[in-house]
Design an enzyme around this catalytic site. Structure first.
Site, PDB file in Angstrom:
ATOM      1  N   THR A  24      38.854  47.995  36.640  1.00  0.00           N
ATOM      2  CA  THR A  24      40.021  48.797  37.454  1.00  0.00           C
ATOM      3  C   THR A  24      39.325  48.603  38.883  1.00  0.00           C
ATOM      4  O   THR A  24      38.172  48.768  39.195  1.00  0.00           O
ATOM      5  CB  THR A  24      40.351  49.844  37.173  1.00  0.00           C
ATOM      6  OG1 THR A  24      41.211  50.748  38.047  1.00  0.00           O
ATOM      7  CG2 THR A  24      38.790  50.950  36.953  1.00  0.00           C
ATOM      8  N   GLY A  25      40.420  48.762  39.934  1.00  0.00           N
ATOM      9  CA  GLY A  25      39.979  48.360  41.371  1.00  0.00           C
ATOM     10  C   GLY A  25      40.637  47.585  42.159  1.00  0.00           C
ATOM     11  O   GLY A  25      41.713  47.120  41.551  1.00  0.00           O
ATOM     12  N   PHE A  26      40.132  47.031  43.470  1.00  0.00           N
ATOM     13  CA  PHE A  26      40.976  46.169  44.384  1.00  0.00           C
ATOM     14  C   PHE A  26      40.914  44.794  43.521  1.00  0.00           C
ATOM     15  O   PHE A  26      39.820  44.133  43.677  1.00  0.00           O
ATOM     16  CB  PHE A  26      40.475  46.096  45.700  1.00  0.00           C
ATOM     17  CG  PHE A  26      41.338  47.114  46.541  1.00  0.00           C
ATOM     18  CD1 PHE A  26      42.577  46.962  46.897  1.00  0.00           C
ATOM     19  CD2 PHE A  26      40.618  48.200  47.001  1.00  0.00           C
ATOM     20  CE1 PHE A  26      43.203  47.727  47.693  1.00  0.00           C
ATOM     21  CE2 PHE A  26      41.256  49.037  47.950  1.00  0.00           C
ATOM     22  CZ  PHE A  26      42.606  48.630  48.241  1.00  0.00           C
ATOM     23  N   GLY A  27      42.065  44.466  43.022  1.00  0.00           N
ATOM     24  CA  GLY A  27      42.268  43.231  42.033  1.00  0.00           C
ATOM     25  C   GLY A  27      41.621  41.985  42.810  1.00  0.00           C
ATOM     26  O   GLY A  27      41.000  41.020  42.161  1.00  0.00           O
ATOM     27  N   THR A  53      45.024  52.565  36.984  1.00  0.00           N
ATOM     28  CA  THR A  53      45.267  51.416  35.989  1.00  0.00           C
ATOM     29  C   THR A  53      44.381  51.926  34.743  1.00  0.00           C
ATOM     30  O   THR A  53      43.353  52.612  34.695  1.00  0.00           O
ATOM     31  CB  THR A  53      44.342  50.186  36.763  1.00  0.00           C
ATOM     32  OG1 THR A  53      45.463  49.818  37.644  1.00  0.00           O
ATOM     33  CG2 THR A  53      44.223  49.178  35.659  1.00  0.00           C
ATOM     34  N   ARG A 113      52.933  39.739  43.873  1.00  0.00           N
ATOM     35  CA  ARG A 113      51.574  39.802  44.053  1.00  0.00           C
ATOM     36  C   ARG A 113      50.994  40.024  42.437  1.00  0.00           C
ATOM     37  O   ARG A 113      51.248  40.934  41.556  1.00  0.00           O
ATOM     38  CB  ARG A 113      50.964  41.068  44.826  1.00  0.00           C
ATOM     39  CG  ARG A 113      49.486  41.250  45.103  1.00  0.00           C
ATOM     40  CD  ARG A 113      49.078  42.157  44.018  1.00  0.00           C
ATOM     41  NE  ARG A 113      47.460  42.556  44.257  1.00  0.00           N
ATOM     42  CZ  ARG A 113      46.886  43.251  43.283  1.00  0.00           C
ATOM     43  NH1 ARG A 113      47.643  43.839  42.357  1.00  0.00           N
ATOM     44  NH2 ARG A 113      45.820  43.698  43.509  1.00  0.00           N
ATOM     45  N   VAL A 114      49.692  39.197  42.278  1.00  0.00           N
ATOM     46  CA  VAL A 114      48.934  39.592  41.073  1.00  0.00           C
ATOM     47  C   VAL A 114      47.703  39.802  41.205  1.00  0.00           C
ATOM     48  O   VAL A 114      46.900  39.317  41.972  1.00  0.00           O
ATOM     49  CB  VAL A 114      49.153  38.098  40.048  1.00  0.00           C
ATOM     50  CG1 VAL A 114      48.327  38.272  38.942  1.00  0.00           C
ATOM     51  CG2 VAL A 114      50.432  37.359  39.955  1.00  0.00           C
ATOM     52  N   ASP A 154      43.903  41.447  39.321  1.00  0.00           N
ATOM     53  CA  ASP A 154      43.116  41.057  38.374  1.00  0.00           C
ATOM     54  C   ASP A 154      43.405  41.391  36.859  1.00  0.00           C
ATOM     55  O   ASP A 154      42.845  40.833  36.075  1.00  0.00           O
ATOM     56  CB  ASP A 154      41.665  41.796  38.660  1.00  0.00           C
ATOM     57  CG  ASP A 154      41.602  43.047  38.418  1.00  0.00           C
ATOM     58  OD1 ASP A 154      42.568  43.838  39.093  1.00  0.00           O
ATOM     59  OD2 ASP A 154      40.571  43.779  37.822  1.00  0.00           O
TER      60      ASP A 154
HETATM   61  N1  ASP Z   1      43.197  46.194  39.571  1.00  0.00           N
HETATM   62  C1  ASP Z   1      44.367  46.742  39.666  1.00  0.00           C
HETATM   63  C2  ASP Z   1      45.111  45.695  40.701  1.00  0.00           C
HETATM   64  O1  ASP Z   1      44.580  45.009  41.497  1.00  0.00           O
HETATM   65  C3  ASP Z   1      44.615  48.024  40.430  1.00  0.00           C
HETATM   66  C4  ASP Z   1      43.579  49.211  39.812  1.00  0.00           C
HETATM   67  O2  ASP Z   1      42.759  48.847  39.145  1.00  0.00           O
HETATM   68  O3  ASP Z   1      43.987  50.161  40.146  1.00  0.00           O
HETATM   69  O4  ASP Z   1      46.078  45.201  40.205  1.00  0.00           O
END
Ligand code: ASP
Length: 309
Positions: A226-229, A175, A203-204, A206
């Protein structure tokens, strides 16, 4: 006060066995972006233009999980989310589930500037992009070989995958986001993503949610996450981080506090980048890697795959 500053990211997670070649491509991708951003900022361009341009460059670069090169969902399709926010007036725009437009962050900016709304999703977002004159691309245009392999692997293991924690050797990440502070002292932020691999259709994450994957206010800070939304939404991480800014807490401290909160409250995985109201840069992560780069006070470019402050 700093003259101008810029920080960008290309995803967070835990990278294992990254080849030198791949590592170099990420660093080169970041450098290209920072070079362009620096040119714009030094010429007096506004932070909003700079974050859009930086994110466009990364959306067009297939190594990042945004625009072309986005991860593939459980139905074999690409659905992209993006957002942009202007810290001078709190105007913001975002798009959810775009399938056919190569620079979702620019569509998000059009939502902000050409409608009275903040968010457009799915079919409505697609129609808006089309009517606004954005070029249409087939969904297959966005899929790369590496993403197809990643999707097959994720399906086999029946799990969703944070892009940076790739399952196979073709590490692909991540991301993207940018935060800029311009010569006038205005802050802007932008975030763009394909989401997480093998996500359910619709799916949406963050990234398009104001306060979760992005926030910008001249009075506090600009943030891109960035990370697990899902974890970032539950902790409203970007707003939480910005709210830490005070006379005694600047960007590096605010990022640390927000990452502690994410880790302690939901065992969250990911990272953030930030510029505070004085132009100070900060970043933080709860995982090993945060692909990021910035232009520091000495106007030198810095790039790294691990959190640096
Ligand atoms: N934050 C993004 C999501 O969950 C994924 C990512 O940051 O890699 O859609």
């Amino acid at each position: 006060m700093k003259k101008y500053s810029l920080i960008i990211h290309g995803g967070a997670g835990n990278i294992t066995n990254l080849s030198d070649e791949k590592r170099q491509s990420y660093l080169d991708g970041l450098k290209e972006c920072l070079g362009e951003g620096q040119k714009m900022l030094s010429l007096g361009r506004k932070s909003l233009d700079v974050v859009e341009r930086c994110v466009n460059i990364m959306e067009d670069n297939k190594i990042f999980n945004a625009g072309r090169g986005s991860v593939i969902n459980a139905e074999g399709e690409i659905e992209m989310d993006a957002s942009i926010m202007d810290g001078s007036n709190l105007m913001s725009g975002s798009v959810i589930g775009l399938k056919h437009y190569k620079n979702p962050v620019s569509v998000a900016r059009a939502v902000m500037e050409r409608t009275e709304h903040v968010m457009l999703a799915g079919e409505g977002a697609e129609e808006f992009a089309n009517k606004s004159g954005f070029k249409y691309f087939k969904n297959n245009f966005f899929k790369t070989e590496a993403r197809i392999r990643q999707a097959e692997e994720a399906k086999k293991r029946k799990k969703t995958v944070l892009d940076i924690d790739d399952l196979n050797k073709n590490k692909k990440m991540g991301t993207v986001g940018a935060v800029a502070y311009d010569l006038k002292g205005d802050i802007a932020a932008a975030t763009s993503t394909g989401g997480i691999a093998n996500k359910l259709k619709g799916r949406v994450g963050d990234s398009p949610i104001i306060g979760a994957g992005i926030y910008a206010s001249n009075k506090l800070a600009g943030v891109s996450a960035t990370g697990f939304g899902e974890q970032f939404i539950r902790c409203v991480v970007s707003f939480y981080a910005a709210m830490q800014i005070s006379d005694i807490c600047q960007a590096p401290g605010a990022c640390r506090i927000a990452m502690d909160y994410l880790r302690e409250s939901v065992k969250g995985l990911g990272g953030i980048i930030m510029i505070d109201r004085l132009g100070n840069i900060g970043c933080g992560a709860t995982c090993k890697n945060l692909i990021h780069g910035y232009i520091g006070s000495s106007a030198e470019l810095f790039t790294s795959l691990t959190p640096s402050s």
